[in-house]
Structure formats: C-alpha cells, structure tokens
Enzyme design. Structure first.
Site, PDB file in Angstrom:
ATOM      1  N   CYS A 209      -0.444   0.844   8.319  1.00  0.00           N
ATOM      2  CA  CYS A 209      -0.575   2.248   7.479  1.00  0.00           C
ATOM      3  C   CYS A 209       0.947   2.439   7.300  1.00  0.00           C
ATOM      4  CB  CYS A 209      -1.654   2.692   6.785  1.00  0.00           C
ATOM      5  SG  CYS A 209      -3.226   1.690   6.470  1.00  0.00           S
ATOM      6  N   HIS A 289       6.217   5.067  19.005  1.00  0.00           N
ATOM      7  CA  HIS A 289       5.730   4.242  18.946  1.00  0.00           C
ATOM      8  C   HIS A 289       4.303   4.023  20.860  1.00  0.00           C
ATOM      9  CE1 HIS A 289       3.717   0.543  19.103  1.00  0.00           C
ATOM     10  NE2 HIS A 289       4.562  -0.553  18.886  1.00  0.00           N
ATOM     11  N   HIS A 373       5.754  21.003   1.129  1.00  0.00           N
ATOM     12  CA  HIS A 373       4.458  20.337   0.581  1.00  0.00           C
ATOM     13  C   HIS A 373       4.483  18.978   1.789  1.00  0.00           C
ATOM     14  CE1 HIS A 373       5.570  21.526  -3.163  1.00  0.00           C
ATOM     15  NE2 HIS A 373       6.645  21.522  -2.875  1.00  0.00           N
ATOM     16  N   HIS A 377      -0.813  10.446   5.534  1.00  0.00           N
ATOM     17  CA  HIS A 377      -2.128   9.162   5.457  1.00  0.00           C
ATOM     18  C   HIS A 377      -3.097   9.192   5.114  1.00  0.00           C
ATOM     19  CE1 HIS A 377      -3.158   4.840   5.282  1.00  0.00           C
ATOM     20  NE2 HIS A 377      -4.021   5.551   6.226  1.00  0.00           N
ATOM     21  N   HIS A 406     -10.324   9.889  -2.916  1.00  0.00           N
ATOM     22  CA  HIS A 406     -10.865  10.052  -3.663  1.00  0.00           C
ATOM     23  C   HIS A 406     -10.656   9.137  -4.925  1.00  0.00           C
ATOM     24  CE1 HIS A 406     -13.321  11.411  -7.315  1.00  0.00           C
ATOM     25  NE2 HIS A 406     -14.102  11.048  -6.471  1.00  0.00           N
ATOM     26  N   ASN A 410      -8.119   3.665   0.354  1.00  0.00           N
ATOM     27  CA  ASN A 410      -7.321   3.037   1.292  1.00  0.00           C
ATOM     28  C   ASN A 410      -6.483   2.483   0.771  1.00  0.00           C
ATOM     29  OD1 ASN A 410      -5.256   3.305   3.417  1.00  0.00           O
ATOM     30  ND2 ASN A 410      -6.622   3.408   5.473  1.00  0.00           N
TER      31      ASN A 410
END
Length: 482
Positions: A209, A289, A373, A377, A406, A410
């Site tokens: 993701c 990582h 802002h 994720h 919502h 995902n």
C-alpha cells in the site's frame, strides 16, 4: 532509506555555507585589523590579472551552482477512478456472495461478518467484477479486467483534464501492490494510448500500500535525472481478484473484508513553465525500509494456506509493527519538516528523558505545525487509530482517512489520492498549504511525500471537478457513525 527532496542538494548547501563563513571571516578580519575597504578595492583596481581571475572564478562557481540546482517537481493534476454503480458492495451483497460461493465454513462466515461490521467500511464500496458473476471463481481474465477498467478510466480522465497528448509522455510508471501480468501493465497502457517508442516505463509490484507515494517520488527522481524528459504519467492501481481468499485461515480472511477496488492516475512534471497550471509542488520526500527486522518483514505476507488457497496474511503483529516503524520514520522526517520551535522542544525532551534514565519519555512533536493537511493511508480502522495514537492526532485531522475508508474501503496504494480528493471536495486546500501523504507497505515500508499547494480548491459545490469521486456524496460527509 531515501533522502528528502529539497530545492538544494547537500553539496550545494555545504558550498553555500562555506562561502558564507569565508565572507563573514573576511569581514571580521577587516573590522578587527582596521583595514579600510578602499585599500582592498585599490588592490583589485590596480591588479587587472587578479580582478579577472576572481571574477571568472565567481562566475564559474555561480554557473555551476545554478545549473546543478534540482528543478522543481510539480503535480499537474490527478484523477481517481470511480467504478460503476452496479459494482457497489453493501453488507447484503457480501452475504449473498457468501451464500452463492459455498466455499466457507460457518465459523469463517461469522468471523468475516464480525470483521466487516467493525471495519469502518460503509455500504458503497466497490468490489471486483467476478463477485457479481454466476461463476464465483476469480480468474486471470477477471483480474486483468479489474486492472484495465481502473487504469483506462483514470488515465482517460487525466488526459482530458490536462489536455496533454499521450505522445508528450516521457516516463510511464505503473504500480500494483500484488498483481502482475504479461505483457506488463505498462505495456497495456503503451498499447492502449500509442505512447512513443522511447518512453521510459517502470512496472512496480510487491510494494504493498506504500507504492502510490513511492511512485510519485520515483517519478520526480527520474525526471530530475533526465534533462529532456518533462512529463511522467503515474498510474496507481490494484487488482484484488486473484488474492480473494477462499480458505478458512483467519489471518487471510481479513483482506476479503477491507480491500476494495480503486485506482488513481497523476501527471508529474519538472517543466518550470507548467507551474501556473499545476496543483501542487513536491517539496520533500522520505522512504524508510524496515525489512531487516523479521517481525516487520512478515507482518503482511502473500502465501498459500495448507490447502493451497492463495491470499494475503495480515498478522496480529501488524499494528504494533506499523506503530514502531512509524516512530522510526518520523524520527528521521521530523528534522526536515518541523519548525525550530518544535525541534527545540523535542530536543529538550530527549535530553530530559536521558537524564531521567528513561523514566520520562520524549514528547511527540506537533506535526500540525509543519503540515496543514495529512493524508494517512487507511489500511484499516486499527491502522488509523494507531497512527492517531503515535502522532497524537485529533479526529479532525484523521477525518479524511476515516471517511475515505468508509466510502471506498482500502483501495491499497491509491487511497491517499482519494483523501486528497476529499480535501478538494470540501474546499479546504488553500494556496501555500502543505500536504503530508503518509503510507505503509509490505516489507515493511513507510513512505512520506510533502506537497505545497499552488492554488485554492473551489468552495462552491458546482465548481468541484466532474471526475472527483466525492462529487455526488460529499454533502453526506463526515458521517457521524464510523
């Protein structure tokens, strides 16, 4: 780990610092020695060779300083894919699918019902086409169809918005967290849009993701390294069809409940003349990582269960791993983005913690002082809550993440752009605002990019872009129940 993107390289900053220090030392030397400046001026006026040499050295240094300065990188525009109405997945659709498939035990069905009800997903998310077919098997054809529908729709939209000719694309980057095809996804787009033979193509997979944020950073780096390249098309998709799990391993059943269909496309450019047409400028980036740690490496894993059913396993350790690695990530990010006041408070708390031998913990910096802002994720409700706890964020900050989960579920790496679209639909983005996109990926990776807005988003609903996925429902958000 990847260094941040900034206006100057480290070498240039070092050169500028050295030049400033040398100038200050010379000024102090003249002041302390009472040497008049007219005396120094006369030396240059009466020594032509010295004057020409100094002037040439200054001009050469200035030339290399300016020519080696990285050109700014801009997000010209982006587009998010919104599937057709008949692909919506409510709780009733899920129940009907379970009944038709007859592939799960009663225990697994009850487990998925419980996960779905507390997942934070609404009844208007979108699922792959095979869910609605009489044959509930997820085949390669369905996976390719799912990928193509999202890519073609979002790329058509971005070309229409920017008025770019596909022949102007110099770099094409396509990422899909778990799906690969042959020919590759980039080849599918090259064929579809008749891109130039010399277009540079990159197909990424297995990044999870985080790959959407990662691809924007990659596009910026490729453009900086190629002086003739001006436009990069970034396509962020996912095909969940082949990873739909039909077994009874609970760690692998969770993905059926939270992952949904989505795709985004963006145009990135390094052409300074496009600044006035662009939405945002990329000002910072960081990738870390954490795969050297076994628990982080195995937190999310594609595998087969004992009966050969393929799926993605999300371990119970995933939330802890996300929190721990986020702390390591922001420890590196904070000095690059936080104002001096926050850095001073944080440094003081670290020293105080060391003196107290760990009894007092360092404070968490207030990242709202650095960003206007934040797009987090939305890996799931638990992930959002964990990030909120680690960064001490209020509900108003996590609202776009919660509402995107919502409304769309995902959608993997593209979801941060659905959050950006949420900010635009709400009219909250103003010129000069800084936007932090934060994403997590398998492996385990944490990625950040920071944009600076170059224009205001419209405040009037009628002015919301036609392809904004929130256009027809933004009036219903934020929802009170989540």
């Amino acid at each position: 780990m990847k260094p941040s993107s900034s206006s100057f390289t480290s070498i240039q900053i070092l050169q500028f610092s050295f030049l400033t220090l040398l100038t200050v030392l010379l000024v102090f030397h003249f002041l302390l020695s009472n040497t008049p400046f007219t005396y120094i001026l006369n030396i240059f006026l009466h020594n032509l060779h010295l004057s020409i040499t100094c002037a040439c050295c200054t001009l050469i240094s200035l030339y290399f300083f300016i020519s080696n300065r990285p050109s700014p990188t801009f997000l010209v525009d982006f587009s998010c894919y919104k599937p057709d109405f008949d692909r919506k997945c409510s709780f009733e659709v899920c129940e009907y699918f379970l009944r038709r498939s007859a592939r799960f035990t009663n225990e697994s069905e009850n487990f998925m019902r419980g996960i779905y009800r507390k997942s934070g997903l609404g009844d208007e998310t979108y699922v792959p086409p095979f869910i609605f077919n009489s044959n509930v098997e997820s085949t390669l054809d369905y996976a390719v169809q799912e990928a193509e529908e999202g890519m073609f729709s979002s790329v058509d939209s971005i070309f229409n918005k920017t008025k770019l000719d596909p022949q102007q694309i110099d770099v094409l980057i396509v990422t899909s967290g778990t799906f690969t095809s042959a020919p590759s996804l980039t080849s599918i787009l090259v064929n579809r849009y008749n891109l130039r033979p010399d277009v540079k193509t990159f197909t990424l997979s297995g990044m999870g993701c985080s790959s959407g944020v990662l691809c924007v950073d990659l596009a910026a780096n490729v453009l900086r390294g190629c002086t003739r390249s001006k436009y990069a098309l970034v396509v962020i998709t996912e095909s969940i069809s082949l990873n739909w799990y039909f077994g009874d391993d609970r760690s692998m059943l969770v993905t059926n409940c939270i992952f949904r269909v989505g795709c985004a496309a963006a145009i990135i450019t390094n052409d300074p003349s496009q600044r006035r047409f662009s939405k945002m400028e990329l000002v910072n980036s960081l990738r870390t990582h954490h795969g050297a740690d076994d628990s982080a490496y195995k937190a999310a894993f594609q595998k087969e269960d004992e009966f050969g059913n393929l799926g993605i396993s999300l371990t119970k350790d995933l939330i802890r791993v996300a929190g721990a690695n986020l702390r390591d990530h922001i420890r590196l990010l904070a000095p690059r983005v936080l104002p001096l006041s926050q850095l001073a408070l944080y440094a003081y708390s670290v020293v105080r913690s060391a003196l107290s031998q760990g009894e007092l913990k360092p404070i968490v910096p207030d990242f709202s002082t650095a960003f206007d802002h934040i797009c987090i994720h939305t890996g799931g409700k638990a992930v959002i809550e964990q990030v909120s706890r680690v960064l001490k964020l209020g509900e108003e900050v996590t609202e776009p993440a919660r509402m995107s989960l919502h409304r769309f579920g995902n959608t993997s790496s593209s979801l941060v752009f659905y959050e950006l679209a949420y900010f635009e639909a709400k009219g909250r983005v103003k010129r000069g605002d800084k936007m932090w996109m934060l994403a997590f990926g398998t492996g385990f990776k944490v990625c950040s990019i920071v944009f600076k807005s170059l224009r205001d988003s419209p405040n009037n609903h009628d002015e919301i872009e036609m392809d904004n996925p929130w256009r027809d429902c933004i009036h219903r958000y934020p929802t009170r129940t989540w």
